[in-house]
Write a protein that holds these residues in place. Structure first.
Motif, PDB file in Angstrom:
ATOM      1  N   VAL A 115       0.874  -1.180   0.000  1.00 36.75           N
ATOM      2  CA  VAL A 115       0.000   0.000   0.000  1.00 36.75           C
ATOM      3  C   VAL A 115       0.904   1.221   0.000  1.00 36.75           C
ATOM      4  O   VAL A 115       1.942   1.243   0.664  1.00 36.75           O
ATOM      5  CB  VAL A 115      -0.954   0.018   1.214  1.00 36.75           C
ATOM      6  N   ARG A 116       0.520   2.220  -0.776  1.00 38.59           N
ATOM      7  CA  ARG A 116       1.265   3.473  -0.831  1.00 38.59           C
ATOM      8  C   ARG A 116       0.308   4.641  -0.644  1.00 38.59           C
ATOM      9  O   ARG A 116      -0.890   4.554  -0.922  1.00 38.59           O
ATOM     10  CB  ARG A 116       2.036   3.593  -2.150  1.00 38.59           C
ATOM     11  N   PHE A 117       0.825   5.740  -0.133  1.00 40.15           N
ATOM     12  CA  PHE A 117       0.006   6.942   0.021  1.00 40.15           C
ATOM     13  C   PHE A 117       0.925   8.138   0.269  1.00 40.15           C
ATOM     14  O   PHE A 117       2.120   7.986   0.567  1.00 40.15           O
ATOM     15  CB  PHE A 117      -1.007   6.805   1.163  1.00 40.15           C
ATOM     16  N   SER A 118       0.334   9.305   0.137  1.00 40.62           N
ATOM     17  CA  SER A 118       1.023  10.546   0.466  1.00 40.62           C
ATOM     18  C   SER A 118       0.675  10.907   1.905  1.00 40.62           C
ATOM     19  O   SER A 118      -0.494  10.976   2.270  1.00 40.62           O
ATOM     20  CB  SER A 118       0.575  11.657  -0.484  1.00 40.62           C
ATOM     21  N   PHE A 119       1.697  11.122   2.728  1.00 41.76           N
ATOM     22  CA  PHE A 119       1.495  11.459   4.143  1.00 41.76           C
ATOM     23  C   PHE A 119       2.052  12.861   4.373  1.00 41.76           C
ATOM     24  O   PHE A 119       3.251  13.061   4.401  1.00 41.76           O
ATOM     25  CB  PHE A 119       2.208  10.425   5.015  1.00 41.76           C
ATOM     26  N   TYR A 120       1.142  13.837   4.476  1.00 47.78           N
ATOM     27  CA  TYR A 120       1.513  15.251   4.564  1.00 47.78           C
ATOM     28  C   TYR A 120       2.436  15.643   3.407  1.00 47.78           C
ATOM     29  O   TYR A 120       3.339  16.466   3.555  1.00 47.78           O
ATOM     30  CB  TYR A 120       2.189  15.556   5.896  1.00 47.78           C
ATOM     31  N   GLY A 121       2.232  15.036   2.246  1.00 47.68           N
ATOM     32  CA  GLY A 121       3.002  15.351   1.057  1.00 47.68           C
ATOM     33  C   GLY A 121       4.226  14.489   0.847  1.00 47.68           C
ATOM     34  O   GLY A 121       4.897  14.614  -0.174  1.00 47.68           O
ATOM     35  N   HIS A 122       4.538  13.602   1.798  1.00 47.86           N
ATOM     36  CA  HIS A 122       5.683  12.691   1.671  1.00 47.86           C
ATOM     37  C   HIS A 122       5.174  11.327   1.197  1.00 47.86           C
ATOM     38  O   HIS A 122       4.241  10.775   1.773  1.00 47.86           O
ATOM     39  CB  HIS A 122       6.407  12.552   3.004  1.00 47.86           C
ATOM     40  N   MET A 123       5.811  10.777   0.157  1.00 48.78           N
ATOM     41  CA  MET A 123       5.359   9.531  -0.432  1.00 48.78           C
ATOM     42  C   MET A 123       5.917   8.338   0.348  1.00 48.78           C
ATOM     43  O   MET A 123       7.132   8.175   0.462  1.00 48.78           O
ATOM     44  CB  MET A 123       5.794   9.442  -1.897  1.00 48.78           C
ATOM     45  N   VAL A 124       5.014   7.511   0.875  1.00 43.17           N
ATOM     46  CA  VAL A 124       5.385   6.394   1.738  1.00 43.17           C
ATOM     47  C   VAL A 124       4.796   5.105   1.180  1.00 43.17           C
ATOM     48  O   VAL A 124       3.680   5.105   0.644  1.00 43.17           O
ATOM     49  CB  VAL A 124       4.867   6.625   3.175  1.00 43.17           C
ATOM     50  N   CYS A 125       5.545   4.019   1.286  1.00 43.30           N
ATOM     51  CA  CYS A 125       5.071   2.718   0.801  1.00 43.30           C
ATOM     52  C   CYS A 125       5.376   1.653   1.844  1.00 43.30           C
ATOM     53  O   CYS A 125       6.472   1.616   2.416  1.00 43.30           O
ATOM     54  CB  CYS A 125       5.765   2.357  -0.516  1.00 43.30           C
ATOM     55  N   PHE A 126       4.392   0.789   2.124  1.00 47.45           N
ATOM     56  CA  PHE A 126       4.552  -0.356   3.015  1.00 47.45           C
ATOM     57  C   PHE A 126       4.364  -1.625   2.191  1.00 47.45           C
ATOM     58  O   PHE A 126       3.403  -1.722   1.416  1.00 47.45           O
ATOM     59  CB  PHE A 126       3.515  -0.327   4.143  1.00 47.45           C
ATOM     60  N   LEU A 127       5.258  -2.586   2.375  1.00 45.44           N
ATOM     61  CA  LEU A 127       5.188  -3.808   1.576  1.00 45.44           C
ATOM     62  C   LEU A 127       5.406  -5.026   2.469  1.00 45.44           C
ATOM     63  O   LEU A 127       6.383  -5.110   3.210  1.00 45.44           O
ATOM     64  CB  LEU A 127       6.242  -3.766   0.465  1.00 45.44           C
ATOM     65  N   ASN A 128       4.473  -5.957   2.418  1.00 45.76           N
ATOM     66  CA  ASN A 128       4.534  -7.211   3.178  1.00 45.76           C
ATOM     67  C   ASN A 128       4.749  -8.350   2.191  1.00 45.76           C
ATOM     68  O   ASN A 128       4.032  -8.455   1.186  1.00 45.76           O
ATOM     69  CB  ASN A 128       3.229  -7.416   3.946  1.00 45.76           C
ATOM     70  N   CYS A 129       5.743  -9.207   2.453  1.00 46.13           N
ATOM     71  CA  CYS A 129       6.051 -10.254   1.480  1.00 46.13           C
ATOM     72  C   CYS A 129       6.261 -11.604   2.151  1.00 46.13           C
ATOM     73  O   CYS A 129       6.486 -11.700   3.360  1.00 46.13           O
ATOM     74  CB  CYS A 129       7.296  -9.896   0.663  1.00 46.13           C
ATOM     75  N   HIS A 130       6.178 -12.644   1.349  1.00 46.62           N
ATOM     76  CA  HIS A 130       6.496 -14.016   1.757  1.00 46.62           C
ATOM     77  C   HIS A 130       7.312 -14.617   0.613  1.00 46.62           C
ATOM     78  O   HIS A 130       6.779 -14.855  -0.474  1.00 46.62           O
ATOM     79  CB  HIS A 130       5.210 -14.822   1.993  1.00 46.62           C
ATOM     80  N   LEU A 131       8.605 -14.809   0.862  1.00 47.26           N
ATOM     81  CA  LEU A 131       9.503 -15.267  -0.193  1.00 47.26           C
ATOM     82  C   LEU A 131       9.713 -16.777  -0.119  1.00 47.26           C
ATOM     83  O   LEU A 131       9.256 -17.445   0.805  1.00 47.26           O
ATOM     84  CB  LEU A 131      10.846 -14.537  -0.088  1.00 47.26           C
ATOM     85  N   ALA A 132      10.425 -17.303  -1.101  1.00 52.25           N
ATOM     86  CA  ALA A 132      10.634 -18.747  -1.229  1.00 52.25           C
ATOM     87  C   ALA A 132      11.296 -19.329   0.022  1.00 52.25           C
ATOM     88  O   ALA A 132      12.142 -18.702   0.653  1.00 52.25           O
ATOM     89  CB  ALA A 132      11.499 -19.038  -2.454  1.00 52.25           C
ATOM     90  N   ALA A 133      10.909 -20.546   0.366  1.00 56.50           N
ATOM     91  CA  ALA A 133      11.415 -21.217   1.563  1.00 56.50           C
ATOM     92  C   ALA A 133      12.661 -22.058   1.258  1.00 56.50           C
ATOM     93  O   ALA A 133      13.134 -22.113   0.118  1.00 56.50           O
ATOM     94  CB  ALA A 133      10.315 -22.095   2.157  1.00 56.50           C
ATOM     95  N   HIS A 134      13.203 -22.672   2.315  1.00 60.15           N
ATOM     96  CA  HIS A 134      14.296 -23.664   2.288  1.00 60.15           C
ATOM     97  C   HIS A 134      15.680 -23.012   2.182  1.00 60.15           C
ATOM     98  O   HIS A 134      15.872 -21.966   1.551  1.00 60.15           O
ATOM     99  CB  HIS A 134      14.093 -24.697   1.186  1.00 60.15           C
ATOM    100  N   MET A 135      16.629 -23.671   2.828  1.00 59.43           N
ATOM    101  CA  MET A 135      17.999 -23.180   2.953  1.00 59.43           C
ATOM    102  C   MET A 135      18.652 -22.853   1.608  1.00 59.43           C
ATOM    103  O   MET A 135      19.301 -21.822   1.439  1.00 59.43           O
ATOM    104  CB  MET A 135      18.844 -24.228   3.695  1.00 59.43           C
ATOM    105  N   HIS A 136      18.478 -23.715   0.616  1.00 61.53           N
ATOM    106  CA  HIS A 136      19.219 -23.580  -0.639  1.00 61.53           C
ATOM    107  C   HIS A 136      18.654 -22.534  -1.585  1.00 61.53           C
ATOM    108  O   HIS A 136      19.209 -22.332  -2.675  1.00 61.53           O
ATOM    109  CB  HIS A 136      19.264 -24.935  -1.360  1.00 61.53           C
ATOM    110  N   ASN A 137      17.572 -21.859  -1.211  1.00 63.05           N
ATOM    111  CA  ASN A 137      16.920 -20.926  -2.135  1.00 63.05           C
ATOM    112  C   ASN A 137      17.245 -19.459  -1.850  1.00 63.05           C
ATOM    113  O   ASN A 137      16.441 -18.573  -2.149  1.00 63.05           O
ATOM    114  CB  ASN A 137      15.403 -21.129  -2.097  1.00 63.05           C
TER     115      ASN A 137
END
Length: 375
Positions: free
Chosen positions: A42-64
């Motif tokens: 999600v992104r938005f302008s906060f008092y004119g400052h551009m802010v982005c929050f990102l939640n992720c789930h990346l690939a599992a396992h040791m070798h990846n």
């Protein structure tokens, strides 16, 4: 996306200054067809400052580890927003990137890792943390900051316990769950050469478009985990930050106010005035919200701002609210002007009290005392 959720909460006083909010997502599971892995943002302008929050789930396992880096970069390259000056994640002034990044601890054996944790010698594990190792190799990762890992690895635990995995797999503990942040690097105006070494003060005051910009400072106050949480095989990670910024604006786009006393015994009036020219629309509306509301759609009732023509700047417009749409019981409310184009509330009234309606007792909504008399 299947197990990926991102919620943003804000104090009501900030709402009129959170504008242009947009969301997007990227699937990375099964070649991009399945949403068990990927990112939501999600992104938005906060008092004119551009802010982005990102939640992720990346690939599992040791070798990846390399695959996780590739997915990280793929998400950054493919997530688009319909905003001309910040179409991508890295265009924003501040980015918070967090979630189950799934990076593991390499080389060290299970016994060494667990004994280091139990002995409080977490620093012995940092050099083999895959994310820390990858940051030394990947320039785009080096732009992201992270606080020190002074809490125990948050994966993998027995459910409803504080003990690391005792199953047959005996997974090695790791800091899979992380919180990173990035402040957009400053650059010179287009066409200007970089200054000689030792004379870079000028460069720090310009943005890409050559205009002065207000700085923003991010300070991480805490970075820790909650070991008492036992529902998952992960322990939650918490980051508390302070953002220091100079407001680019502090005036609401629309002034909204109730007129006179409100109750469900008669139609009510409100007025609104557009204070600044913005992309207003006949699809904009003014909602009646109970104080403490959770979202822009959490209204008790609403009225369209205009059926045909839009008002001029500083023109006072009066609207009527049908008495049958007004709550019967006395509580504290607020009026909010919702902009369809900016996807946010751009004007809030002061809190006001709706009086209890005479119809409330008739409809049995007023509680009675032990003698059966209405309170």
């Amino acid at each position: 996306m299947q197990g990926l959720l991102l919620l943003v909460f804000a104090k009501m006083m900030h709402l009129p200054f959170i504008r242009n909010s947009q969301t997007t997502y990227t699937r990375t599971g099964i070649f991009g067809y399945w949403g068990n892995k990927g990112a939501v943002s999600v992104r938005f302008s906060f008092y004119g400052h551009m802010v982005c929050f990102l939640n992720c789930h990346l690939a599992a396992h040791m070798h990846n580890a390399l695959q996780r880096v590739d997915e990280f970069e793929h998400i950054l390259e493919t997530q688009d927003f319909d905003i001309f000056d910040t179409p991508h994640v890295l265009d924003h002034k501040v980015v918070f990137w967090f979630g189950d990044l799934n990076f593991r601890i390499e080389d060290h054996g299970l016994h060494f890792v667990r004994s280091s944790i139990n002995g409080g010698r977490l620093n012995l594990l940092w050099s083999k943390d895959q994310l820390i190792m990858m940051k030394k190799k990947e320039p785009f990762l080096q732009e992201f900051e992270e606080g020190p890992l002074n809490f125990k690895p948050t994966y993998k635990f027995d459910r409803k316990a504080d003990t690391y995995d005792t199953s047959g797999k005996k997974r090695k503990p790791a800091w899979t769950d992380r919180i990173l942040w990035r402040i957009k690097p400053k650059s010179l105006p287009s066409g200007e050469e970089e200054e000689e070494e030792g004379d870079d003060e000028k460069a720090s005051t310009f943005t890409d478009n050559g205009q002065d910009e207000y700085p923003i400072l991010v300070t991480q106050n805490t970075y820790t985990s909650v070991m008492s949480y036992g529902v998952s095989d992960h322990k939650p990670v918490i980051g508390n930050f302070t953002l220091e910024l100079r407001k680019c604006f502090d005036t609401q786009l629309v002034h909204v106010t109730p007129v006179g006393e409100w109750s469900a015994d008669q139609n009510a009036l409100l007025t609104y005035t557009i204070l600044e020219d913005f992309m207003s629309s006949t699809w904009d509306w003014i909602g009646l919200y109970k104080v403490g509301f959770k979202s822009a759609s959490d209204y008790e009732t609403f009225v369209w701002v205009r059926e045909n023509e839009l008002p001029e700047v500083n023109e006072v417009i009066e609207k009527s609210v049908d008495k049958n749409e007004i709550p019967l019981l006395s509580e504290e409310y607020v009026l909010g002007y919702y902009s369809t184009n900016l996807n946010s509330i751009v004007g809030l009234s002061d809190n006001f009290q709706i009086l209890e309606s005479k119809r409330a007792a008739v409809e049995g909504l007023v509680p009675k005392d032990i003698n059966g008399i209405n309170n």
